[in-house]
Design a protein around this motif. Structure first.
Motif: not given
Length: 137
Positions: A89-93, A108-116
């Motif tokens: 999540a941190l690397v993506y953000l 979709s990536k943000t939703a995936g990170v939120a689920l993680v």
């Protein structure tokens, strides 16, 4: 066992490994493939700053591993391991937020990170018991 120390070490490991990933990504957009580094050094066609960042990233990985070993001493593996997901999540953000990486946010990536993150919070929301049934007398 110190739960607080375990969490601090796990989060330190996450921060170090995330920084290492971002540093390597930045460097590898400026460097040839590693197999070509010696040739590039001989010809002077290598960005020494980017090579220095790769070296620092490798050191950050080593320090991350030391933090991780400390975290495993104080946290149950299931809790500790879930905390590693925070690095994704941190690397993506950071990659999507910082213009130097030229990455973009997507739904979709943000939703995936939120689920993680929701999963990490779920796993770590309940207090761990100090004695497991297997260790009980």
């Amino acid at each position: 066992m110190s739960r607080t120390r375990g969490f601090a070490l796990a989060l330190g490991s996450v921060a170090l490994v995330s920084g290492a990933q971002l540093g390597m990504r930045w460097s590898m957009t400026r460097l040839p493939l590693p197999a070509e580094w010696l040739t590039a050094l001989d010809t002077g066609a290598i960005d020494l700053g980017a090579l220095g960042v790769v070296i620092l990233a490798i050191i950050a990985y080593a320090l991350s591993m030391l933090c991780w070993l400390g975290a495993l001493k104080d946290l149950p593996l299931g809790r500790a391991y879930s905390l590693l997901s925070i690095s994704y999540a941190l690397v993506y953000l950071l990659a999507a937020s910082l213009p130097v990486f030229n990455e973009h946010f997507s739904l979709s990536k943000t939703a995936g990170v939120a689920l993680v993150i929701l999963g990490v919070l779920t796993i770590n929301s309940r207090r761990a018991s100090t004695t497991s049934p297997r260790n009980a007398p």
